[in-house]
Motif scaffolding. Structure first.
Motif, PDB file in Angstrom:
ATOM      1  N   ARG A   1       0.834  -1.202   0.000  1.00  0.00           N
ATOM      2  CA  ARG A   1       0.000   0.000   0.000  1.00  0.00           C
ATOM      3  C   ARG A   1       0.872   1.256   0.000  1.00  0.00           C
ATOM      4  O   ARG A   1       0.633   2.214  -0.739  1.00  0.00           O
ATOM      5  N   SER A   2       1.892   1.240   0.854  1.00  0.00           N
ATOM      6  CA  SER A   2       2.810   2.376   0.922  1.00  0.00           C
ATOM      7  C   SER A   2       3.579   2.538  -0.384  1.00  0.00           C
ATOM      8  O   SER A   2       3.812   3.663  -0.846  1.00  0.00           O
TER       9      SER A   2
ATOM     10  N   ARG B   1       2.586   1.797  -3.367  1.00  0.00           N
ATOM     11  CA  ARG B   1       1.676   2.393  -4.347  1.00  0.00           C
ATOM     12  C   ARG B   1       1.576   3.914  -4.143  1.00  0.00           C
ATOM     13  O   ARG B   1       1.547   4.681  -5.114  1.00  0.00           O
ATOM     14  N   LYS B   2       1.535   4.348  -2.895  1.00  0.00           N
ATOM     15  CA  LYS B   2       1.495   5.786  -2.603  1.00  0.00           C
ATOM     16  C   LYS B   2       2.785   6.460  -3.051  1.00  0.00           C
ATOM     17  O   LYS B   2       2.762   7.559  -3.616  1.00  0.00           O
ATOM     18  N   HIS B   3       3.917   5.806  -2.792  1.00  0.00           N
ATOM     19  CA  HIS B   3       5.209   6.370  -3.172  1.00  0.00           C
ATOM     20  C   HIS B   3       5.331   6.520  -4.699  1.00  0.00           C
ATOM     21  O   HIS B   3       5.898   7.503  -5.189  1.00  0.00           O
TER      22      HIS B   3
ATOM     23  N   LEU C   1       2.922   7.107  -6.788  1.00  0.00           N
ATOM     24  CA  LEU C   1       2.115   8.264  -7.179  1.00  0.00           C
ATOM     25  C   LEU C   1       2.821   9.569  -6.812  1.00  0.00           C
ATOM     26  O   LEU C   1       2.885  10.505  -7.627  1.00  0.00           O
ATOM     27  N   VAL C   2       3.374   9.644  -5.601  1.00  0.00           N
ATOM     28  CA  VAL C   2       4.039  10.873  -5.156  1.00  0.00           C
ATOM     29  C   VAL C   2       5.243  11.201  -6.041  1.00  0.00           C
ATOM     30  O   VAL C   2       5.417  12.346  -6.477  1.00  0.00           O
TER      31      VAL C   2
ATOM     32  N   TRP D   1      -1.739   6.764 -10.909  1.00  0.00           N
ATOM     33  CA  TRP D   1      -3.038   6.901 -10.242  1.00  0.00           C
ATOM     34  C   TRP D   1      -3.772   5.557 -10.204  1.00  0.00           C
ATOM     35  O   TRP D   1      -4.334   5.176  -9.173  1.00  0.00           O
TER      36      TRP D   1
ATOM     37  N   TRP E   1      -2.199   3.373  -7.604  1.00  0.00           N
ATOM     38  CA  TRP E   1      -2.548   3.822  -6.247  1.00  0.00           C
ATOM     39  C   TRP E   1      -3.964   3.389  -5.854  1.00  0.00           C
ATOM     40  O   TRP E   1      -4.218   3.037  -4.697  1.00  0.00           O
ATOM     41  N   ARG E   2      -4.884   3.389  -6.805  1.00  0.00           N
ATOM     42  CA  ARG E   2      -6.280   3.060  -6.514  1.00  0.00           C
ATOM     43  C   ARG E   2      -6.497   1.575  -6.248  1.00  0.00           C
ATOM     44  O   ARG E   2      -7.477   1.198  -5.609  1.00  0.00           O
TER      45      ARG E   2
END
Length: 313
Positions: A217-218, A220-222, A224-225, A263, A266-267
């Protein structure tokens, strides 16, 4: 490396051929090194004699390949564990670790010395530092110590366009730093997309990839960032000395696609990803390969057109 690993390295299943030594050079990675270094050289505002240019790119390629050989020498123990690397020459038993080390060191010294003789000391020093950074800073230290291995270690793969630029100009400039930054910021989302669908490889090998230490999960966020940070840098480069309208058009399209891919990653959650065998993650990884190639091709095209008084702002 353990005694067991060292003993295993001495067991060879057959005589090594040319293809095995060539595989040590990581030819796919080397091809990216060669291309970005060539773009850096040709995009520079100072013309280079074709013979000098050819020799310089050849020695940059050899230096990049030498880094790959030394990386495989040091990582032989984990390469035997990870499924995607078990077929490499050392874990497959076709070349032992001592041979790989000697091969890598010899090529490293030759590449740096010859690049210095063919071009200038600044380019040679940058190549020497690139090899040192990739082998010592990334491979021996960061890779097995921190989940930021790819973030910091990505610098090693970002130096080639700076080296090419230095071959032509004898120095470093804002434009060459921008080409470095483009590759540097692209590297984390590129590798993290791969890490998502490599699943347990890194965990089993004890490599602290972000997917292992912080979870998917983290990661996936990274992705995107970092993609959000990469896009303005890539598009903004259009308004510098190496950019132009063609580069701008390419950058807008590629960054829109890459942002959408980040994106979409991330989703998603792991249930969705496993259900379609990580289709989106694999698609974004493939796109990331074309992303960097597309940007540097656009820089190259702009520099060619600029030679005819066209293509700039």
């Amino acid at each position: 490396m353990s005694d067991a690993s060292l003993n295993a390295s001495q067991t060879q299943t057959g005589d090594a051929g040319f293809g095995d030594y060539f595989a040590l050079l990581k030819p796919r990675v080397m091809s990216l090194v060669v291309f970005t270094a060539l773009v850096g050289l040709l995009a520079a505002p100072v013309p280079v004699n074709p013979v000098v240019g050819f020799a310089a790119i050849l020695f940059i390629a050899v230096g990049g390949g030498a880094s790959g050989a030394l990386n495989m020498w040091w990582d032989a123990d984990i390469d035997r564990i990870m499924k995607r690397t078990q077929g490499r020459p050392i874990p497959a038993g076709r070349i032992n670790e001592g041979e790989a080390f000697a091969f890598g060191i010899t090529l490293s010294v030759m590449a740096v010395v010859m690049l210095g003789l063919a071009s200038n000391l600044v380019a040679a020093a940058l190549l020497a530092f690139t090899i040192f950074f990739y082998v010592v800073i990334y491979t021996m230290w960061l890779k097995r110590w921190t989940p930021q291995n790819i973030v910091i270690g990505g610098a090693a793969g970002a130096f080639p366009p700076m080296i090419g630029w230095a071959v032509a100009t004898g120095g470093v400039s804002v434009e060459s730093v921008l080409m470095f930054a483009l590759t540097f910021m692209w590297t984390p989302p590129h590798f993290w997309a791969l890490a998502l669908f490599m699943k347990s490889d890194y965990k089993e090998a004890g490599v602290p990839m972000l997917t292992v230490t912080h979870g998917r999960r983290s990661t996936r966020k990274h992705i995107l960032v970092y993609t959000l940070l990469l896009a303005p840098l890539a598009i903004g480069t259009a308004f510098t000395g190496i950019g132009g309208p063609i580069y701008l058009a390419v950058a807008i399209v590629l960054n829109a696609l890459f942002l959408k891919g980040a994106w979409d990653i991330w989703r998603r959650d792991e249930t969705q990803a496993e259900a379609d065998d990580y289709k989106t993650e694999k698609k974004v990884f493939a796109l990331s390969l074309f992303y960097l190639f597309g940007h540097f091709t656009a820089i190259l095209l702009q520099s060619v057109l600029a030679g005819y008084g066209l293509g700039g702002w």
